[in-house]
Design a protein around this motif. Structure first.
Motif, short mmCIF file in Angstrom:
data_model
loop_
_atom_site.label_atom_id
_atom_site.label_comp_id
_atom_site.label_asym_id
_atom_site.label_seq_id
_atom_site.Cartn_x
_atom_site.Cartn_y
_atom_site.Cartn_z
N ARG A 153 0.83 -1.20 0.00
CA ARG A 153 0.00 0.00 0.00
C ARG A 153 0.86 1.25 0.00
O ARG A 153 1.89 1.30 0.67
N LEU A 154 0.42 2.22 -0.74
CA LEU A 154 1.05 3.53 -0.68
C LEU A 154 0.28 4.39 0.32
O LEU A 154 -0.93 4.23 0.49
N PRO A 155 0.96 5.30 1.00
CA PRO A 155 0.28 6.13 2.01
C PRO A 155 -0.78 7.04 1.39
O PRO A 155 -0.70 7.41 0.22
N LEU A 156 -1.75 7.41 2.20
CA LEU A 156 -2.84 8.26 1.73
C LEU A 156 -2.33 9.58 1.17
O LEU A 156 -2.87 10.09 0.18
N ARG A 157 -1.28 10.13 1.77
CA ARG A 157 -0.76 11.41 1.30
C ARG A 157 -0.25 11.32 -0.14
O ARG A 157 -0.30 12.31 -0.89
N PHE A 158 0.23 10.13 -0.55
CA PHE A 158 0.68 9.96 -1.93
C PHE A 158 -0.49 10.21 -2.88
O PHE A 158 -0.35 10.95 -3.87
N TYR A 159 -1.63 9.61 -2.59
CA TYR A 159 -2.80 9.77 -3.46
C TYR A 159 -3.34 11.20 -3.41
O TYR A 159 -3.78 11.73 -4.43
N LEU A 160 -3.27 11.82 -2.25
CA LEU A 160 -3.72 13.21 -2.16
C LEU A 160 -2.86 14.11 -3.03
O LEU A 160 -3.38 14.98 -3.76
N TYR A 161 -1.55 13.90 -2.99
CA TYR A 161 -0.64 14.70 -3.82
C TYR A 161 -0.89 14.44 -5.30
O TYR A 161 -0.88 15.37 -6.12
N GLN A 162 -1.10 13.17 -5.66
CA GLN A 162 -1.31 12.83 -7.06
C GLN A 162 -2.60 13.42 -7.60
O GLN A 162 -2.64 13.98 -8.70
N PHE A 163 -3.68 13.30 -6.83
CA PHE A 163 -4.96 13.84 -7.30
C PHE A 163 -4.95 15.35 -7.35
O PHE A 163 -5.56 15.96 -8.25
N LEU A 164 -4.22 15.98 -6.43
CA LEU A 164 -4.09 17.43 -6.48
C LEU A 164 -3.29 17.83 -7.71
O LEU A 164 -3.67 18.77 -8.43
N SER A 165 -2.20 17.11 -7.99
CA SER A 165 -1.39 17.40 -9.17
C SER A 165 -2.19 17.19 -10.46
O SER A 165 -2.12 18.00 -11.39
N LEU A 166 -2.97 16.12 -10.50
CA LEU A 166 -3.79 15.85 -11.68
C LEU A 166 -4.86 16.93 -11.87
O LEU A 166 -5.15 17.33 -13.01
N PHE A 167 -5.42 17.39 -10.77
CA PHE A 167 -6.43 18.46 -10.86
C PHE A 167 -5.80 19.74 -11.42
O PHE A 167 -6.37 20.38 -12.31
N LEU A 168 -4.63 20.10 -10.90
CA LEU A 168 -3.96 21.31 -11.38
C LEU A 168 -3.54 21.17 -12.84
O LEU A 168 -3.66 22.11 -13.63
N LEU A 169 -3.05 19.99 -13.21
CA LEU A 169 -2.67 19.75 -14.61
C LEU A 169 -3.88 19.83 -15.52
O LEU A 169 -3.79 20.34 -16.65
#
Length: 233
Positions: free
Chosen positions: A10-26
Motif C-alpha cells: 500500500r502507498l500512504p494516503l498522502r501519496f494519493y492526495l498529492y497525485q490527485f491534487l497534481s492531476l487536478f492542477l494539470l
C-alpha cells in the motif's frame, strides 16, 4: 516461494492526495492550453506545407518505422515480459504493473473511439474537410470522422509510468526516474505524431493525464483490496 520484495504494498494516503491534487492542477493547465487551440496550431504549423496543403512527413517511412511501430512494439514487449515474469515467479506486483501498462492505453483508446475531435490532417485548415473546435466546446456540424482525442499512440509510451509502482518500495529513485522516463517517452512518441499531422500536441498531454490517473486509481484499489495491514497487538 514468492519473493517478498515483489509483493504488493500500500502507498500512504498522502501519496494519493498529492497525485490527485497534481492531476487536478494539470487538468486546469491543459484546459487553458486547449481553450483556443493556439499552441496546437502553432506546433502543427511547423510541419505543414501550405504550398501542397499536406504534411510532408505523414507517410515518411523512417518516422513511421521508428516512432509509430518499433518503439511501440518495444513497449508492448516490455509489458508482456513483465507479465510473464510475474506469472512464472508468482509475484503479484509485476503482474499488476504489466496490467497497468495496458489499462492506461485501453482507457485512452475508449475515449478516443468516442471522440468527435478529428485529426489535424482531416481538418479544413490542413487540407481536409473537417471542422476543428476547442476542447469542451459544442460539437459543430461537419466535425468530421473524429476519433482523434486523446492521443492513442502516445499512451503506449506513457504506459511506462507504471514501472513507478514496481520499483517504489525498494528503489524509490529508480521509481521516480521511471515515471519521468515514461512521461518523456510518451511526449516524444506523441510529438512524432504531431510531425505527421496525426495529432495535436494537447491530445498527447491529455493522453498522459488519463494514463496516470488510471494507473494511480487502479493500483490504489487493487493494493488496498489485496494487502492486509498487520494487526497491532
Amino acid at each position: 516461494m514468492t519473493n517478498k520484495t515483489n509483493l504488493l504494498y500500500r502507498l500512504p494516503l498522502r501519496f494519493y492526495l498529492y497525485q490527485f491534487l497534481s492531476l487536478f492542477l494539470l487538468a486546469l493547465v491543459f484546459t487553458w492550453l486547449s481553450r483556443d487551440e493556439g499552441l496546437d496550431h502553432l506546433l502543427t504549423g511547423y510541419w505543414f506545407d501550405a504550398a501542397t496543403h499536406s504534411f510532408p512527413l505523414q507517410k515518411d517511412r523512417l518516422l513511421d518505422l521508428i516512432n509509430h511501430r518499433l518503439i511501440k512494439q518495444i513497449v508492448i514487449a516490455a509489458g508482456v515480459i513483465c507479465l510473464l515474469y510475474g506469472i512464472i515467479r508468482r509475484q503479484p506486483r509485476p503482474v499488476l504493473v504489466a496490467v497497468l501498462f495496458g489499462l492506461g492505453a485501453l482507457t485512452v483508446g475508449i475515449l478516443k473511439a468516442t471522440s468527435h475531435h478529428s485529426c489535424p490532417w482531416d481538418l479544413v485548415e490542413y487540407g481536409g474537410k473537417a471542422i476543428s473546435y476547442p476542447l469542451f466546446s459544442t460539437v459543430p456540424d461537419g466535425s468530421g470522422p473524429g476519433r482523434c482525442f486523446p492521443g492513442g499512440h502516445s499512451s503506449s509510451g506513457f504506459g511506462v509510468m507504471a514501472l513507478f509502482f514496481l520499483f517504489y518500495r525498494e528503489r524509490p529513485r529508480l521509481a521516480w526516474g521511471s515515471l519521468v522516463f515514461g512521461i518523456v517517452l510518451g511526449l516524444v512518441m506523441g510529438y512524432g505524431q504531431v510531425m505527421r499531422g496525426a495529432h495535436f500536441f494537447s491530445h498527447n498531454l491529455w493522453a498522459g493525464w488519463w494514463v496516470w490517473l488510471t494507473q494511480v486509481v487502479v493500483y490504489g484499489i487493487v493494493s488496498t483490496g489485496l494487502v492486509k495491514e498487520p494487526k497491532s497487538l
